[in-house]
Design a protein around this motif. Structure first.
Motif, PDB file in Angstrom:
ATOM      1  N   GLU A 148       0.839  -1.192   0.000  1.00 37.52           N
ATOM      2  CA  GLU A 148       0.000   0.000   0.000  1.00 37.52           C
ATOM      3  C   GLU A 148       0.875   1.244   0.000  1.00 37.52           C
ATOM      4  O   GLU A 148       1.826   1.338   0.770  1.00 37.52           O
ATOM      5  CB  GLU A 148      -0.930   0.015   1.215  1.00 37.52           C
TER       6      GLU A 148
ATOM      7  N   ARG B 287       0.552   5.536  -0.011  1.00 42.70           N
ATOM      8  CA  ARG B 287      -0.345   6.669   0.187  1.00 42.70           C
ATOM      9  C   ARG B 287       0.444   7.967   0.181  1.00 42.70           C
ATOM     10  O   ARG B 287       1.504   8.064   0.792  1.00 42.70           O
ATOM     11  CB  ARG B 287      -1.104   6.544   1.517  1.00 42.70           C
TER      12      ARG B 287
ATOM     13  N   ASN C  68      -0.299  11.868   1.274  1.00 44.13           N
ATOM     14  CA  ASN C  68      -1.230  12.753   1.974  1.00 44.13           C
ATOM     15  C   ASN C  68      -0.801  14.201   1.759  1.00 44.13           C
ATOM     16  O   ASN C  68       0.314  14.574   2.126  1.00 44.13           O
ATOM     17  CB  ASN C  68      -1.207  12.460   3.478  1.00 44.13           C
TER      18      ASN C  68
ATOM     19  N   SER D  23      -5.988   2.420  -7.727  1.00 38.71           N
ATOM     20  CA  SER D  23      -5.771   3.660  -6.978  1.00 38.71           C
ATOM     21  C   SER D  23      -7.081   4.410  -6.815  1.00 38.71           C
ATOM     22  O   SER D  23      -8.004   4.274  -7.624  1.00 38.71           O
ATOM     23  CB  SER D  23      -4.754   4.556  -7.697  1.00 38.71           C
TER      24      SER D  23
ATOM     25  N   VAL E  15      -5.831  12.514  -0.092  1.00 35.00           N
ATOM     26  CA  VAL E  15      -4.980  11.323  -0.031  1.00 35.00           C
ATOM     27  C   VAL E  15      -5.128  10.523  -1.320  1.00 35.00           C
ATOM     28  O   VAL E  15      -6.246  10.185  -1.728  1.00 35.00           O
ATOM     29  CB  VAL E  15      -5.348  10.428   1.175  1.00 35.00           C
TER      30      VAL E  15
ATOM     31  N   VAL F  43      -4.373   6.931  -2.733  1.00 34.61           N
ATOM     32  CA  VAL F  43      -4.134   5.616  -2.131  1.00 34.61           C
ATOM     33  C   VAL F  43      -4.069   4.554  -3.215  1.00 34.61           C
ATOM     34  O   VAL F  43      -4.917   4.505  -4.109  1.00 34.61           O
ATOM     35  CB  VAL F  43      -5.277   5.236  -1.148  1.00 34.61           C
TER      36      VAL F  43
ATOM     37  N   ARG G 289      -3.521   0.312  -3.281  1.00 36.77           N
ATOM     38  CA  ARG G 289      -3.315  -0.946  -2.575  1.00 36.77           C
ATOM     39  C   ARG G 289      -3.316  -2.078  -3.585  1.00 36.77           C
ATOM     40  O   ARG G 289      -4.280  -2.235  -4.347  1.00 36.77           O
ATOM     41  CB  ARG G 289      -4.387  -1.170  -1.515  1.00 36.77           C
TER      42      ARG G 289
END
Length: 232
Positions: A160, A162, A164, A203, A213, A215, A217
């Motif tokens: 993962e 990320r 921010n 995503s 954010v 993200v 995964r």
């Protein structure tokens, strides 16, 4: 409507009236009176500030384009870095949570916090990739800040990533997230590289208060074969 937007509209309206008076053959005195009446609150500095505000906003398309490359590079680096950290990976604690600041000279500064409870990782593993991503979000700064945080989480089964980004207000975050989502959708439709196409498909854009954010995964079982077949 903000004062700056009102000023822009006033300027354009004044220009239109002025041209209209010229075309109608109005006397110079009438033209001067009309122009003075409509431009008494006009300030050139306001127009410059409007342009600067627009110029300083991050470009969603540039961010999303860079993000796909960086997400792939970070995964490769994390795989190498985790090779000698089997226990941390198996327990799901091979993580990296850091605020990043890049100075005008290109020096990167990384700050973590105790509440993140992350296992130690060397930021040097990721510095080169993340400097380029930072530049798409923010101007370089001599002062440390907490406007951009990078999270990397690695387990035996998942990866993962990320990013921010702290905006000025919750409303600003919501608006910026909308444009990032549009850019992400467009990139999914246009990306021809198989690895990055897969990254974009997994995503999403989230909003957390004033933070936006990005993200991603990914199940490692699907990503590892792609990277092996398309090794750089």
């Amino acid at each position: 409507m903000s004062k700056k937007n009102q000023t822009s509209i006033l300027f354009l309206t004044t220009l239109g009236v002025y041209i209209g008076l010229l075309m109608s053959g109005s006397a110079p005195g009438v033209i001067a009176q009309q122009a003075a009446a409509m431009t008494r609150n006009f300030d050139v500095k306001d127009e410059i500030e409007v342009k600067d505000d627009l110029d300083n906003k991050p470009d969603p398309d540039a961010i999303i384009a860079k993000y796909g490359f960086v997400a792939e590079e970070i995964y490769r680096a994390a795989v190498k870095a985790s090779a000698n950290e089997t226990e941390a990976v198996e327990s799901g604690h091979f993580n990296f949570f850091n605020f990043v600041t890049i100075s005008p000279e290109g020096v990167s500064s990384w700050v973590s916090k105790p509440e993140f409870n992350n296992t130690p990782q060397r930021f040097g593993n990721y510095a080169k990739s993340l400097i380029g991503l930072y530049d798409t979000f923010l101007p370089r700064s001599a002062d440390l800040h907490e406007k951009l945080r990078v999270d990397i989480l690695m387990s035996l089964s998942d990866y993962e990533f990320r990013v921010n980004f702290l905006t000025e207000t919750e409303n600003t975050a919501a608006g910026f997230a909308y444009f990032l989502s549009q850019a992400l959708t467009n990139r999914r439709d246009s990306e021809i590289d198989l690895r990055r196409s897969y990254i974009y498909s997994r995503s999403r854009i989230e909003v957390d208060g004033a933070r936006v954010v990005i993200v991603t995964r990914l199940p490692r079982a699907s990503l590892d074969p792609l990277l092996a077949e398309n090794a750089i």
